[in-house]
Scaffold this motif. Sequence first.
Motif, PDB file in Angstrom:
ATOM      1  N   VAL A  52      -4.905 -17.920   6.508  1.00 25.98           N
ATOM      2  CA  VAL A  52      -4.760 -17.659   5.078  1.00 25.98           C
ATOM      3  C   VAL A  52      -3.325 -17.218   4.776  1.00 25.98           C
ATOM      4  O   VAL A  52      -2.781 -16.374   5.493  1.00 25.98           O
ATOM      5  CB  VAL A  52      -5.732 -16.550   4.619  1.00 25.98           C
ATOM      6  N   PRO A  53      -2.674 -17.769   3.760  1.00 25.06           N
ATOM      7  CA  PRO A  53      -1.324 -17.323   3.407  1.00 25.06           C
ATOM      8  C   PRO A  53      -1.338 -15.894   2.881  1.00 25.06           C
ATOM      9  O   PRO A  53      -2.251 -15.494   2.158  1.00 25.06           O
ATOM     10  CB  PRO A  53      -0.882 -18.314   2.331  1.00 25.06           C
ATOM     11  N   VAL A  54      -0.301 -15.136   3.236  1.00 27.89           N
ATOM     12  CA  VAL A  54      -0.213 -13.726   2.871  1.00 27.89           C
ATOM     13  C   VAL A  54       1.025 -13.493   2.008  1.00 27.89           C
ATOM     14  O   VAL A  54       2.134 -13.909   2.356  1.00 27.89           O
ATOM     15  CB  VAL A  54      -0.158 -12.823   4.124  1.00 27.89           C
ATOM     16  N   VAL A  55       0.824 -12.836   0.880  1.00 23.45           N
ATOM     17  CA  VAL A  55       1.899 -12.370   0.002  1.00 23.45           C
ATOM     18  C   VAL A  55       2.027 -10.869   0.189  1.00 23.45           C
ATOM     19  O   VAL A  55       1.013 -10.166   0.273  1.00 23.45           O
ATOM     20  CB  VAL A  55       1.592 -12.699  -1.476  1.00 23.45           C
ATOM     21  N   GLN A  56       3.258 -10.366   0.259  1.00 24.59           N
ATOM     22  CA  GLN A  56       3.484  -8.936   0.459  1.00 24.59           C
ATOM     23  C   GLN A  56       4.246  -8.334  -0.712  1.00 24.59           C
ATOM     24  O   GLN A  56       5.285  -8.848  -1.121  1.00 24.59           O
ATOM     25  CB  GLN A  56       4.285  -8.697   1.739  1.00 24.59           C
ATOM     26  N   THR A  57       3.726  -7.222  -1.255  1.00 26.95           N
ATOM     27  CA  THR A  57       4.464  -6.369  -2.176  1.00 26.95           C
ATOM     28  C   THR A  57       4.541  -4.990  -1.536  1.00 26.95           C
ATOM     29  O   THR A  57       3.504  -4.401  -1.214  1.00 26.95           O
ATOM     30  CB  THR A  57       3.779  -6.266  -3.549  1.00 26.95           C
ATOM     31  N   TYR A  58       5.744  -4.466  -1.361  1.00 27.14           N
ATOM     32  CA  TYR A  58       5.898  -3.199  -0.648  1.00 27.14           C
ATOM     33  C   TYR A  58       5.663  -1.984  -1.546  1.00 27.14           C
ATOM     34  O   TYR A  58       5.220  -0.946  -1.074  1.00 27.14           O
ATOM     35  CB  TYR A  58       7.307  -3.105  -0.054  1.00 27.14           C
ATOM     36  N   HIS A  59       6.031  -2.078  -2.804  1.00 26.99           N
ATOM     37  CA  HIS A  59       5.979  -0.962  -3.759  1.00 26.99           C
ATOM     38  C   HIS A  59       7.012   0.119  -3.452  1.00 26.99           C
ATOM     39  O   HIS A  59       7.461   0.815  -4.369  1.00 26.99           O
ATOM     40  CB  HIS A  59       4.573  -0.364  -3.843  1.00 26.99           C
ATOM     41  N   ALA A  60       7.362   0.304  -2.218  1.00 27.28           N
ATOM     42  CA  ALA A  60       8.445   1.225  -1.817  1.00 27.28           C
ATOM     43  C   ALA A  60       8.841   0.824  -0.407  1.00 27.28           C
ATOM     44  O   ALA A  60       8.000   0.384   0.381  1.00 27.28           O
ATOM     45  CB  ALA A  60       7.989   2.675  -1.861  1.00 27.28           C
ATOM     46  N   LEU A  61      10.126   0.965  -0.089  1.00 27.84           N
ATOM     47  CA  LEU A  61      10.627   0.559   1.230  1.00 27.84           C
ATOM     48  C   LEU A  61      11.057   1.767   2.040  1.00 27.84           C
ATOM     49  O   LEU A  61      11.701   2.697   1.534  1.00 27.84           O
ATOM     50  CB  LEU A  61      11.811  -0.398   1.073  1.00 27.84           C
ATOM     51  N   GLY A  62      10.727   1.731   3.328  1.00 26.08           N
ATOM     52  CA  GLY A  62      11.083   2.816   4.216  1.00 26.08           C
ATOM     53  C   GLY A  62      12.575   2.995   4.385  1.00 26.08           C
ATOM     54  O   GLY A  62      13.056   4.115   4.584  1.00 26.08           O
ATOM     55  N   THR A  63      13.335   1.903   4.322  1.00 27.17           N
ATOM     56  CA  THR A  63      14.791   2.023   4.452  1.00 27.17           C
ATOM     57  C   THR A  63      15.369   2.891   3.347  1.00 27.17           C
ATOM     58  O   THR A  63      16.248   3.726   3.574  1.00 27.17           O
ATOM     59  CB  THR A  63      15.455   0.630   4.415  1.00 27.17           C
ATOM     60  N   VAL A  64      14.872   2.697   2.132  1.00 28.69           N
ATOM     61  CA  VAL A  64      15.357   3.475   0.985  1.00 28.69           C
ATOM     62  C   VAL A  64      14.916   4.929   1.108  1.00 28.69           C
ATOM     63  O   VAL A  64      15.698   5.863   0.899  1.00 28.69           O
ATOM     64  CB  VAL A  64      14.846   2.860  -0.330  1.00 28.69           C
ATOM     65  N   LYS A  65      13.664   5.127   1.468  1.00 32.05           N
ATOM     66  CA  LYS A  65      13.142   6.486   1.594  1.00 32.05           C
ATOM     67  C   LYS A  65      13.908   7.262   2.667  1.00 32.05           C
ATOM     68  O   LYS A  65      14.288   8.419   2.468  1.00 32.05           O
ATOM     69  CB  LYS A  65      11.651   6.441   1.921  1.00 32.05           C
ATOM     70  N   ARG A  66      14.156   6.620   3.805  1.00 32.57           N
ATOM     71  CA  ARG A  66      14.876   7.294   4.899  1.00 32.57           C
ATOM     72  C   ARG A  66      16.309   7.603   4.494  1.00 32.57           C
ATOM     73  O   ARG A  66      16.843   8.667   4.812  1.00 32.57           O
ATOM     74  CB  ARG A  66      14.850   6.405   6.145  1.00 32.57           C
ATOM     75  N   ARG A  67      16.950   6.690   3.766  1.00 29.82           N
ATOM     76  CA  ARG A  67      18.340   6.898   3.355  1.00 29.82           C
ATOM     77  C   ARG A  67      18.469   8.112   2.450  1.00 29.82           C
ATOM     78  O   ARG A  67      19.424   8.883   2.546  1.00 29.82           O
ATOM     79  CB  ARG A  67      18.854   5.648   2.640  1.00 29.82           C
ATOM     80  N   HIS A  68      17.496   8.291   1.554  1.00 28.85           N
ATOM     81  CA  HIS A  68      17.606   9.360   0.566  1.00 28.85           C
ATOM     82  C   HIS A  68      16.959  10.662   1.003  1.00 28.85           C
ATOM     83  O   HIS A  68      17.386  11.732   0.573  1.00 28.85           O
ATOM     84  CB  HIS A  68      17.001   8.901  -0.757  1.00 28.85           C
ATOM     85  N   GLN A  69      15.939  10.586   1.864  1.00 30.82           N
ATOM     86  CA  GLN A  69      15.239  11.811   2.244  1.00 30.82           C
ATOM     87  C   GLN A  69      15.654  12.337   3.604  1.00 30.82           C
ATOM     88  O   GLN A  69      15.441  13.517   3.899  1.00 30.82           O
ATOM     89  CB  GLN A  69      13.720  11.582   2.217  1.00 30.82           C
ATOM     90  N   GLY A  70      16.208  11.476   4.447  1.00 32.82           N
ATOM     91  CA  GLY A  70      16.668  11.927   5.752  1.00 32.82           C
ATOM     92  C   GLY A  70      15.566  12.587   6.546  1.00 32.82           C
ATOM     93  O   GLY A  70      14.477  12.033   6.727  1.00 32.82           O
ATOM     94  N   GLY A  71      15.808  13.807   7.011  1.00 29.80           N
ATOM     95  CA  GLY A  71      14.843  14.514   7.839  1.00 29.80           C
ATOM     96  C   GLY A  71      13.583  14.932   7.107  1.00 29.80           C
ATOM     97  O   GLY A  71      12.601  15.333   7.746  1.00 29.80           O
ATOM     98  N   GLU A  72      13.582  14.862   5.776  1.00 28.62           N
ATOM     99  CA  GLU A  72      12.389  15.216   5.005  1.00 28.62           C
ATOM    100  C   GLU A  72      11.430  14.031   4.838  1.00 28.62           C
ATOM    101  O   GLU A  72      10.345  14.195   4.273  1.00 28.62           O
ATOM    102  CB  GLU A  72      12.800  15.737   3.626  1.00 28.62           C
ATOM    103  N   ASP A  73      11.815  12.867   5.332  1.00 32.12           N
ATOM    104  CA  ASP A  73      10.953  11.682   5.248  1.00 32.12           C
ATOM    105  C   ASP A  73       9.765  11.871   6.181  1.00 32.12           C
ATOM    106  O   ASP A  73       9.926  12.059   7.390  1.00 32.12           O
ATOM    107  CB  ASP A  73      11.759  10.440   5.646  1.00 32.12           C
ATOM    108  N   THR A  74       8.567  11.833   5.625  1.00 28.81           N
ATOM    109  CA  THR A  74       7.348  12.041   6.413  1.00 28.81           C
ATOM    110  C   THR A  74       6.724  10.738   6.891  1.00 28.81           C
ATOM    111  O   THR A  74       5.647  10.751   7.490  1.00 28.81           O
ATOM    112  CB  THR A  74       6.309  12.814   5.582  1.00 28.81           C
ATOM    113  N   SER A  75       7.370   9.604   6.655  1.00 30.67           N
ATOM    114  CA  SER A  75       6.821   8.319   7.088  1.00 30.67           C
ATOM    115  C   SER A  75       6.785   8.232   8.612  1.00 30.67           C
ATOM    116  O   SER A  75       7.608   8.857   9.298  1.00 30.67           O
ATOM    117  CB  SER A  75       7.672   7.166   6.553  1.00 30.67           C
ATOM    118  N   PRO A  76       5.863   7.445   9.177  1.00 24.97           N
ATOM    119  CA  PRO A  76       5.884   7.216  10.621  1.00 24.97           C
ATOM    120  C   PRO A  76       7.233   6.638  11.045  1.00 24.97           C
ATOM    121  O   PRO A  76       7.829   5.831  10.319  1.00 24.97           O
ATOM    122  CB  PRO A  76       4.755   6.192  10.820  1.00 24.97           C
TER     123      PRO A  76
END
Length: 413
Positions: free
Chosen positions: A132-156
Amino acid sequence: MTQPMPRPVRIALVSEHASPLAELGGPDAGGQNVYVAQLAGCLARRGHDVTVYTRRDRPDKPTLVRTESGVKVVHVPAGPPTTVPKDDLLAWMPDFGAYLARLWRLNRPDVVHAHFWMSGLAALAGAREAGVPVVQTYHALGTVKRRHQGGEDTSPPERVDIETRIGREAHRIIATCADELNELTAMGIPRSRISIVPCGVDTEHFAPVPLAGRPPGAPHRLLSVGRLVPRKGFDRAIRALAGVPGTELLIAGGPEAPLLFADPEAERLRKVASEYGVAERVRLLGCVPQGLMPHLMSSADLLLSLPRYEPFGIVPIEAMACGVPVVATAVGGQLDTVVDGVTGTLVPPADDDGHDLAATIRDLLADPGRRARYGAAGRTHALARFTWDEVTDGVSRVYAELVRTPQPTEVAR
């Protein structure tokens, strides 16, 4: 409106933490829930067979729920049947994907649309064997979150690597703004597989409320709306208020009003207001029900949206739909949604570059004619570009390209 897909299509939306049935206002319940609910409803009303797959977060939730618009919502057993912060859900995505694979072997959808990066991981695993073909919408990207939050980023820690792999494996990517498109191409995702489709607003609900004005002689009103987190820039609005006399600032968001005194960000904002001598002119409203938000927005002279970064930012569009001019930071999706000098004013994302935010606000408050022009243009802009019908048209065109194109049983690595 032209129907981009010529026949009814079986559509699977995967939204692992953001259920279309959730009540808004919780820490992980917000824009993505609205997006999935509205898109699913619009697609179903156009005659498509739409199923949303979301994680079961309570033991008493039925496996299948049908909404009034005809959307089927399936609660997937993946992880404990209790509320889990979205950043902690990665461990259960293999179970989520395996569940989808079992269902889709027996009942294959025509297209899958994943929302958020962990949903993409599960969707690709579920769709691979069925082809089945898959379309992806991220809604937010980890690269952006890490750049702006640094050590406060709680993402895996593996988030960025997984997002990159999803981008390369998914058949198409839907970005919500040009800033996100640039971020995706920098990750190595081919531009040819990325389409831009913005988020939408309910322009019938978010509309000017004529009787929302305040009595003659009342102070000017500034309004900021969003989750009570530091990146939203409410502290900057409070500091600017010190240079805008005769004006009040209302901040809507966070827990319900009685619980604000236990909220650490609310306490920080109160201290900032005291420090700048504006505590009597700042009101923290807490969570405001969606049903009351158009009235609140329509009562404001200006909507201030001052995040340090913003993947898309739906609040400025809601305000424009209500005919309210916007002052917004020139970041993320706000660069696409707020037309500088037409529907509002874009300002730099920080105060340390010589820009005087208070002066910008004072100039607009002193010019009711310009505010009225911005408000009217904002309403027109919202109706032209950001209705859910417009968004559904754009998403449907992406689906149509994949549904008409035979897909390999597995995406080449």
